[in-house]
Each structure stands twice: as structure tokens, then as C-alpha cells.
Design an enzyme around this catalytic site. Structure first.
Site, PDB file in Angstrom:
ATOM      1  CG  ASP A  73      -0.331  -0.460   2.483  1.00 32.45           C
ATOM      2  OD1 ASP A  73       0.903  -0.434   2.571  1.00 32.45           O
ATOM      3  OD2 ASP A  73      -1.068  -0.841   3.409  1.00 32.45           O
ATOM      4  CG  ASN A 106      -9.160  -1.393  11.860  1.00 35.70           C
ATOM      5  OD1 ASN A 106      -8.193  -2.034  11.458  1.00 35.70           O
ATOM      6  ND2 ASN A 106      -9.644  -0.355  11.208  1.00 35.70           N
ATOM      7  CG  HIS A 150      -6.071  -2.148   8.721  1.00 35.32           C
ATOM      8  ND1 HIS A 150      -6.203  -0.981   9.427  1.00 35.32           N
ATOM      9  CD2 HIS A 150      -4.746  -2.270   8.482  1.00 35.32           C
ATOM     10  CE1 HIS A 150      -5.018  -0.422   9.609  1.00 35.32           C
ATOM     11  NE2 HIS A 150      -4.118  -1.185   9.057  1.00 35.32           N
ATOM     12  CD  GLU A 198      -8.970   1.072   7.487  1.00 35.81           C
ATOM     13  OE1 GLU A 198      -9.018   0.156   8.333  1.00 35.81           O
ATOM     14  OE2 GLU A 198      -8.423   2.168   7.703  1.00 35.81           O
TER      15      GLU A 198
END
Ligand code: GLP
Length: 244
Positions: free
Chosen positions: A67, A136, A138, A143
Site C-alpha cells: 500500500d 481494527n 485491517h 479496512e
């Protein structure tokens, strides 16, 4: 998923580097999928040591990164291109032209995403994909969402991720709100996956990934469907898991 417990971050980093070094030694022209974030920094340090002190060569290795922040120039000190150069590529014998990080400046994220996935296929696919995990759940910048997104794509970062990553910037307002991320297709097509988790703030995500339902609201849970995943995690990251 095979779970390897490490007593702390240093041991996690050593074990992870050994795993990657074995891949490089056994298949010197491997395609490595690489990750950023604080977790792999110790692993990269150890890989640099393998290269500088033990003769491990990355000369034929090709890399694809997961990314990049959208809108950051490659020479911005928080860009993931800069991160990779600084934490790994500048210190090993890899050829820079064989390293690929998504273009955070692309004007056409859709076309870029298609081209990035195509490039990965042309390279022969990813032999070993290194992943971290967000608090979280990811992976890369996929996401929590209503569905898993397959191609490399532009994503809006969650509040949770902006808060987590604010520590690398002067303030949360400076964290780019979007990123280009590899999607689940290229990640799940990797022949082998190595995922790292360190620290108590990852414990819930790790528990969900290992013991929860497969759910796009916890993106890492998709890894339950991959046939060759190794998780190396320290005691803190595994503290909520019911492992024997
Ligand atoms: C970042 C990256 C992920 C990384 C994760 C965890 O935002 N996009 O690839 O795995 O968040 O980062 P850290 O290792 O710093 O906790």
C-alpha cells in the site's frame, strides 16, 4: 493457520526474518510481498544483518508492496516508498528497479489498481506475502467493510486507522485520509503468507482473526481461507486467544 508464539518483539523479529531468509535462500528470484508499519521494522533490520553479515543475497528478488498513502510523494518522509528504502532496500543488494510500491500520486486509481494487479501476475504471483495487522483487523489498508474488496483500489482510511497512524505524523490532520491498497485477490493468491502481530493493542484483532467468523468487518479473518498462513505473534498479541 499455524501460530508461532514469540516471547517478545525481538524474538518475533528474529523468527520472521528467518522465515523470509529461508524463502530467499531456497528461491533466490522469489517475489516477496512486503508490508510497512512499525511491526516489520525489526524483521527488516534482521534481514539487513543476514545480507550484510551472512551473505544472503536479494540480487534476484522482486518485491511488491501492499500500500501507499494517497497524495504523498515518494520522497515524503512518511511515504511507504521512503519507509521501504530507508528500512530495507537501501541496505541490501536488491535492485531498486525490482521493487514496486503503489503510486500514491496516480490520477486514475482504478486503472492503476488494474495495472498493479496485472504486474503482480506478470511477475508470476507473490511467493511469500508479509502482513501486519491493524488494531481494527485491517490487512494492508483493507479496512473493515460490508464486503471484501478484490482488486488493488483507493480506500478511505477509518477513524481508527487515522488515530493509530497519527503517531508517525505531527498531528492527525496530516495523516492522508486515503490510500491505495492491494486488495484481497492478490493477497489471497500469494502462495504463502506470513502475518506478524505484536503488542496488546493487537490482541482483539488477533483473536477475531483466529477464532471469529470470516467477516469483512474484520478483514484479516479472510486468511482462515488461505491454505498456507503462518502467524508469528508475541505473548501480548496472543493474550486473548485460547491456544494450548
Ligand atoms: C498500517 C499498514 C498495515 C500495517 C498496519 C499495522 O496502517 N497499512 O500494512 O500492517 O497498519 O501497523 P503497525 O505495524 O504499525 O501496528
Amino acid at each position: 493457520m499455524l501460530v508461532i508464539r514469540a516471547k517478545n518483539y525481538e524474538e518475533l523479529s528474529r523468527k520472521a526474518a528467518k522465515y523470509i531468509a529461508n524463502q530467499v535462500e531456497l528461491k533466490p528470484n522469489s517475489v516477496l510481498g512486503l508490508a510497512t508499519g512499525s511491526t516489520p521494522v525489526g524483521t527488516y533490520k534482521e534481514l539487513i544483518r543476514y545480507c550484510q553479515e551472512e551473505g544472503l543475497s536479494f540480487r534476484k528478488i522482486r518485491t511488491v508492496n501492499l500500500d501507499e498513502y494517497y497524495g504523498l510523494r515518494p520522497d515524503h518522509e512518511q511515504s511507504y516508498r521512503h519507509f521501504m528504502d530507508h528500512n530495507l532496500f537501501d541496505h541490501i543488494d536488491i535492485l531498486k528497479e525490482n521493487t514496486h510500491v503503489p503510486d500514491g500520486l496516480t490520477q486514475d486509481p482504478c486503472a492503476f489498481g488494474e495495472a498493479y494487479d496485472e504486474m503482480i501476475s506478470v511477475l508470476g504471483g507473490i511467493d511469500l506475502q508479509l502482513l501486519g495487522i491493524g488494531s481494527n483487523g485491517h490487512i494492508a489498508f483493507n479496512e473493515p467493510n460490508q464486503h471484501f474488496v478484490a482488486p488493488t483500489h483507493l480506500v478511505k482510511l477509518s477513524e481508527n486507522t487515522l488515530e493509530d497512524n497519527a503517531r508517525f505524523f505531527d498531528s492527525i490532520d496530516e495523516v492522508p485520509p486515503q490510500a491505495i491498497t492491494m486488495g484481497m485477490r492478490s493477497i489471497m493468491r500469494a502462495r504463502r503468507i506470513l502475518i506478524l502481530a505484536s503488542g496488546v493493542n493487537k490482541a482483539e484483532a488477533v483473536k477475531g482473526m483466529l477464532e471469529g467468523e470470516i467477516d469483512p468487518m474484520l478483514p484479516a479473518s479472510i486468511l482462515q481461507l488461505h491454505p498456507d498462513v503462518v502467524l508469528i505473534a508475541d505473548n501480548e498479541a496472543l493474550s486473548l486467544c485460547a491456544l494450548e
